[in-house]
Design a protein around this motif. Structure first.
Motif, PDB file in Angstrom:
ATOM      1  N   GLN A 135       0.822  -1.201   0.000  1.00 22.52           N
ATOM      2  CA  GLN A 135       0.000   0.000   0.000  1.00 22.52           C
ATOM      3  C   GLN A 135       0.864   1.262   0.000  1.00 22.52           C
ATOM      4  OE1 GLN A 135      -3.429  -0.210   2.830  1.00 22.52           O
ATOM      5  NE2 GLN A 135      -2.481  -2.133   3.470  1.00 22.52           N
ATOM      6  N   HIS A 136       0.369   2.306  -0.659  1.00 22.71           N
ATOM      7  CA  HIS A 136       1.017   3.607  -0.574  1.00 22.71           C
ATOM      8  C   HIS A 136       0.691   4.249   0.775  1.00 22.71           C
ATOM      9  CE1 HIS A 136       0.697   3.287  -5.099  1.00 22.71           C
ATOM     10  NE2 HIS A 136       1.971   3.553  -4.930  1.00 22.71           N
ATOM     11  N   SER A 137       1.583   5.091   1.211  1.00 20.87           N
ATOM     12  CA  SER A 137       1.353   5.823   2.456  1.00 20.87           C
ATOM     13  C   SER A 137       2.219   7.074   2.444  1.00 20.87           C
ATOM     14  CB  SER A 137       1.692   4.956   3.673  1.00 20.87           C
ATOM     15  OG  SER A 137       3.090   4.734   3.734  1.00 20.87           O
ATOM     16  N   ASP A 138       2.146   7.856   3.510  1.00 24.69           N
ATOM     17  CA  ASP A 138       2.993   9.047   3.615  1.00 24.69           C
ATOM     18  C   ASP A 138       4.468   8.671   3.624  1.00 24.69           C
ATOM     19  OD1 ASP A 138       0.724  10.591   3.739  1.00 24.69           O
ATOM     20  OD2 ASP A 138       0.720  10.732   5.930  1.00 24.69           O
ATOM     21  N   ASN A 139       4.766   7.434   4.055  1.00 23.78           N
ATOM     22  CA  ASN A 139       6.154   6.988   4.157  1.00 23.78           C
ATOM     23  C   ASN A 139       6.553   6.000   3.065  1.00 23.78           C
ATOM     24  OD1 ASN A 139       6.532   8.460   6.601  1.00 23.78           O
ATOM     25  ND2 ASN A 139       5.513   6.814   7.732  1.00 23.78           N
ATOM     26  N   ARG A 140       5.612   5.714   2.160  1.00 23.21           N
ATOM     27  CA  ARG A 140       5.923   4.749   1.096  1.00 23.21           C
ATOM     28  C   ARG A 140       5.432   5.261  -0.249  1.00 23.21           C
ATOM     29  NH1 ARG A 140       4.912   0.505   3.399  1.00 23.21           N
ATOM     30  NH2 ARG A 140       7.042  -0.270   3.574  1.00 23.21           N
ATOM     31  N   GLN A 141       6.374   5.593  -1.116  1.00 24.65           N
ATOM     32  CA  GLN A 141       6.038   6.075  -2.456  1.00 24.65           C
ATOM     33  C   GLN A 141       5.742   4.930  -3.410  1.00 24.65           C
ATOM     34  OE1 GLN A 141       9.058   8.597  -4.130  1.00 24.65           O
ATOM     35  NE2 GLN A 141       7.942   8.960  -6.037  1.00 24.65           N
ATOM     36  N   PHE A 142       6.444   3.788  -3.228  1.00 29.39           N
ATOM     37  CA  PHE A 142       6.300   2.645  -4.128  1.00 29.39           C
ATOM     38  C   PHE A 142       5.839   1.425  -3.337  1.00 29.39           C
ATOM     39  CE2 PHE A 142       9.641   5.333  -5.925  1.00 29.39           C
ATOM     40  CZ  PHE A 142       9.176   5.535  -7.212  1.00 29.39           C
ATOM     41  N   THR A 143       4.804   0.752  -3.811  1.00 28.94           N
ATOM     42  CA  THR A 143       4.439  -0.530  -3.220  1.00 28.94           C
ATOM     43  C   THR A 143       5.459  -1.580  -3.649  1.00 28.94           C
ATOM     44  OG1 THR A 143       3.085  -1.333  -5.066  1.00 28.94           O
ATOM     45  CG2 THR A 143       2.000   0.113  -3.448  1.00 28.94           C
ATOM     46  N   ILE A 144       5.486  -2.706  -2.951  1.00 24.43           N
ATOM     47  CA  ILE A 144       6.427  -3.762  -3.319  1.00 24.43           C
ATOM     48  C   ILE A 144       6.125  -4.292  -4.721  1.00 24.43           C
ATOM     49  CG2 ILE A 144       5.024  -5.565  -2.241  1.00 24.43           C
ATOM     50  CD1 ILE A 144       8.914  -5.374  -2.477  1.00 24.43           C
ATOM     51  N   TRP A 145       4.841  -4.315  -5.104  1.00 23.89           N
ATOM     52  CA  TRP A 145       4.485  -4.755  -6.458  1.00 23.89           C
ATOM     53  C   TRP A 145       5.074  -3.808  -7.503  1.00 23.89           C
ATOM     54  CZ3 TRP A 145       3.266  -9.444  -5.900  1.00 23.89           C
ATOM     55  CH2 TRP A 145       2.406  -9.893  -4.907  1.00 23.89           C
ATOM     56  N   GLU A 146       5.033  -2.513  -7.229  1.00 26.59           N
ATOM     57  CA  GLU A 146       5.595  -1.533  -8.166  1.00 26.59           C
ATOM     58  C   GLU A 146       7.107  -1.658  -8.226  1.00 26.59           C
ATOM     59  OE1 GLU A 146       2.199   1.977  -7.688  1.00 26.59           O
ATOM     60  OE2 GLU A 146       3.953   1.950  -6.367  1.00 26.59           O
ATOM     61  N   THR A 147       7.742  -1.871  -7.073  1.00 26.65           N
ATOM     62  CA  THR A 147       9.197  -2.054  -7.051  1.00 26.65           C
ATOM     63  C   THR A 147       9.607  -3.255  -7.889  1.00 26.65           C
ATOM     64  OG1 THR A 147       9.327  -1.100  -4.819  1.00 26.65           O
ATOM     65  CG2 THR A 147      11.190  -2.438  -5.557  1.00 26.65           C
ATOM     66  N   LEU A 148       8.896  -4.353  -7.715  1.00 22.99           N
ATOM     67  CA  LEU A 148       9.225  -5.564  -8.464  1.00 22.99           C
ATOM     68  C   LEU A 148       8.930  -5.402  -9.952  1.00 22.99           C
ATOM     69  CD1 LEU A 148       7.838  -8.137  -5.877  1.00 22.99           C
ATOM     70  CD2 LEU A 148      10.250  -7.792  -6.480  1.00 22.99           C
ATOM     71  N   ALA A 149       7.793  -4.789 -10.282  1.00 23.76           N
ATOM     72  CA  ALA A 149       7.450  -4.575 -11.691  1.00 23.76           C
ATOM     73  C   ALA A 149       8.472  -3.669 -12.368  1.00 23.76           C
ATOM     74  CB  ALA A 149       6.047  -3.993 -11.810  1.00 23.76           C
ATOM     75  N   ASN A 150       8.906  -2.625 -11.677  1.00 27.96           N
ATOM     76  CA  ASN A 150       9.917  -1.716 -12.233  1.00 27.96           C
ATOM     77  C   ASN A 150      11.247  -2.436 -12.430  1.00 27.96           C
ATOM     78  OD1 ASN A 150       8.113   0.435 -12.221  1.00 27.96           O
ATOM     79  ND2 ASN A 150       8.788   1.193 -10.225  1.00 27.96           N
ATOM     80  N   THR A 151      11.588  -3.298 -11.490  1.00 30.77           N
ATOM     81  CA  THR A 151      12.839  -4.050 -11.606  1.00 30.77           C
ATOM     82  C   THR A 151      12.787  -5.010 -12.785  1.00 30.77           C
ATOM     83  OG1 THR A 151      13.174  -3.903  -9.201  1.00 30.77           O
ATOM     84  CG2 THR A 151      14.447  -5.570 -10.386  1.00 30.77           C
ATOM     85  N   ILE A 152      11.643  -5.675 -12.960  1.00 32.17           N
ATOM     86  CA  ILE A 152      11.470  -6.564 -14.110  1.00 32.17           C
ATOM     87  C   ILE A 152      11.578  -5.776 -15.412  1.00 32.17           C
ATOM     88  CG2 ILE A 152       9.814  -8.036 -15.326  1.00 32.17           C
ATOM     89  CD1 ILE A 152       8.762  -8.847 -12.520  1.00 32.17           C
ATOM     90  N   SER A 153      10.994  -4.591 -15.449  1.00 30.59           N
ATOM     91  CA  SER A 153      11.011  -3.773 -16.654  1.00 30.59           C
ATOM     92  C   SER A 153      12.409  -3.256 -16.985  1.00 30.59           C
ATOM     93  CB  SER A 153      10.048  -2.593 -16.485  1.00 30.59           C
ATOM     94  OG  SER A 153      10.119  -1.712 -17.582  1.00 30.59           O
ATOM     95  N   ASP A 154      13.139  -2.815 -15.959  1.00 31.96           N
ATOM     96  CA  ASP A 154      14.419  -2.132 -16.188  1.00 31.96           C
ATOM     97  C   ASP A 154      15.639  -3.035 -16.056  1.00 31.96           C
ATOM     98  OD1 ASP A 154      12.810   0.084 -16.414  1.00 31.96           O
ATOM     99  OD2 ASP A 154      13.328   0.918 -14.451  1.00 31.96           O
ATOM    100  N   LYS A 155      15.520  -4.140 -15.307  1.00 32.02           N
ATOM    101  CA  LYS A 155      16.713  -4.918 -14.965  1.00 32.02           C
ATOM    102  C   LYS A 155      16.482  -6.421 -15.109  1.00 32.02           C
ATOM    103  CE  LYS A 155      17.891  -1.349 -11.544  1.00 32.02           C
ATOM    104  NZ  LYS A 155      18.286  -1.063 -10.134  1.00 32.02           N
ATOM    105  N   ALA A 156      15.660  -6.814 -16.075  1.00 31.84           N
ATOM    106  CA  ALA A 156      15.307  -8.228 -16.225  1.00 31.84           C
ATOM    107  C   ALA A 156      16.528  -9.111 -16.437  1.00 31.84           C
ATOM    108  CB  ALA A 156      14.328  -8.398 -17.385  1.00 31.84           C
ATOM    109  N   ASP A 157      17.546  -8.587 -17.133  1.00 28.35           N
ATOM    110  CA  ASP A 157      18.726  -9.394 -17.433  1.00 28.35           C
ATOM    111  C   ASP A 157      19.619  -9.607 -16.219  1.00 28.35           C
ATOM    112  OD1 ASP A 157      19.324  -6.658 -17.413  1.00 28.35           O
ATOM    113  OD2 ASP A 157      21.042  -6.921 -18.741  1.00 28.35           O
ATOM    114  N   LYS A 158      19.303  -8.937 -15.102  1.00 28.48           N
ATOM    115  CA  LYS A 158      20.104  -9.063 -13.884  1.00 28.48           C
ATOM    116  C   LYS A 158      19.362  -9.794 -12.774  1.00 28.48           C
ATOM    117  CE  LYS A 158      22.038  -4.493 -14.922  1.00 28.48           C
ATOM    118  NZ  LYS A 158      22.186  -3.098 -14.454  1.00 28.48           N
ATOM    119  N   LEU A 159      18.074 -10.060 -12.966  1.00 30.32           N
ATOM    120  CA  LEU A 159      17.212 -10.522 -11.882  1.00 30.32           C
ATOM    121  C   LEU A 159      17.117 -12.052 -11.836  1.00 30.32           C
ATOM    122  CD1 LEU A 159      15.187  -9.846  -9.615  1.00 30.32           C
ATOM    123  CD2 LEU A 159      13.405  -9.705 -11.380  1.00 30.32           C
ATOM    124  N   TYR A 160      17.334 -12.592 -10.652  1.00 36.39           N
ATOM    125  CA  TYR A 160      17.137 -14.006 -10.372  1.00 36.39           C
ATOM    126  C   TYR A 160      16.135 -14.098  -9.220  1.00 36.39           C
ATOM    127  CZ  TYR A 160      21.525 -14.653 -12.954  1.00 36.39           C
ATOM    128  OH  TYR A 160      22.508 -14.644 -13.918  1.00 36.39           O
TER     129      TYR A 160
END
Length: 233
Positions: A135-160
């Motif tokens: 969930q988003h909150s005052d202390n969280r800009q990115f949810t864990i789903w968004e963090t993981l989706a962004n990592t898959i999008s930008d760094k798929a060749d590095k992710l295990y």
């Protein structure tokens, strides 16, 4: 690693390294999702074999070039398993820095993408609808789903992405929920805006349980199996 692997563990490690490298190469060429399924009975040392694989990927071997910018996510079904796996790396690896291992906190973790050269420990209990991480909150800009989706999008060749499918001591209903969450990373989750993870390495005690985990997936499956006879001998 500080402790030398025994014969069947070395064989499993060599196969896992070969299959994980082939999986990334195949994904880069065809964009076909990949699964490396590692099944071994209780007592085979699956965690230490997986820790050795991480070390080999980060620091290289005679056969493979080091990949210091690799990113690992180790998903299990309980915080206790997370800590046990992290402790195994902290105490048994003589190359991985203790600061490279990060337990994802539902209170403070907030990143646009995961950082290269790190091993992140995550459990399914922190991925519920009511979890702070989702969930988003005052202390969280990115949810864990968004963090993981962004990592898959930008760094798929590095992710295990390692899925530790254990369900040790869990009630059937809890184990079922854990499996459903784990399958999101293999199949993707439209509700969470999460695409399938390109390369998943699954750990399980039996081939039947892992087959249930990858049910309905179209990913290429590369199996590595340690038999009970090998462990007994």
């Amino acid at each position: 690693m500080i402790d030398e692997l025994i014969t069947f563990q070395k064989r499993a490690l060599e196969q896992l390294r070969r299959h994980s490298a082939a999986a990334h190469n195949e994904y880069r060429q065809s964009r076909q999702n990949q699964v490396v399924s590692f099944t071994a009975p209780t007592g085979a040392g699956k965690t230490i074999i997986m820790a050795s694989l991480i070390e080999d990927i980060l620091f290289g071997t005679e056969q493979y070039v080091e990949q210091p910018d690799a990113i690992f996510v180790w998903l299990s079904d309980s915080p206790e398993l997370n800590l046990q796996s992290k402790e195994k790396i902290d105490t048994k690896s003589d190359k991985i820095n203790i600061h490279q291992c990060v337990v994802i906190s539902d209170d403070s973790f907030d990143r646009e993408t995961l950082e290269e050269g790190h091993i992140y420990f995550l459990n399914t209990q922190k991925l519920s609808k009511t979890s702070n991480l989702t969930q988003h909150s005052d202390n969280r800009q990115f949810t864990i789903w968004e963090t993981l989706a962004n990592t898959i999008s930008d760094k798929a060749d590095k992710l295990y992405f390692i899925i530790d499918e254990a369900h040790r001591g869990m009630k059937r209903s809890d184990a079922g929920r854990a499996t459903t969450i784990m399958q999101k990373f293999i199949l993707g989750s439209e509700k969470d805006s999460l695409p399938p993870v390109p390369v998943v390495i699954g750990m399980s005690a039996t081939i039947e349980r892992f087959n249930q985990l990858v049910k309905n997936s179209t990913a290429t499956n590369r199996p590595v199996r340690v038999s009970p006879e090998e462990v007994q001998s």
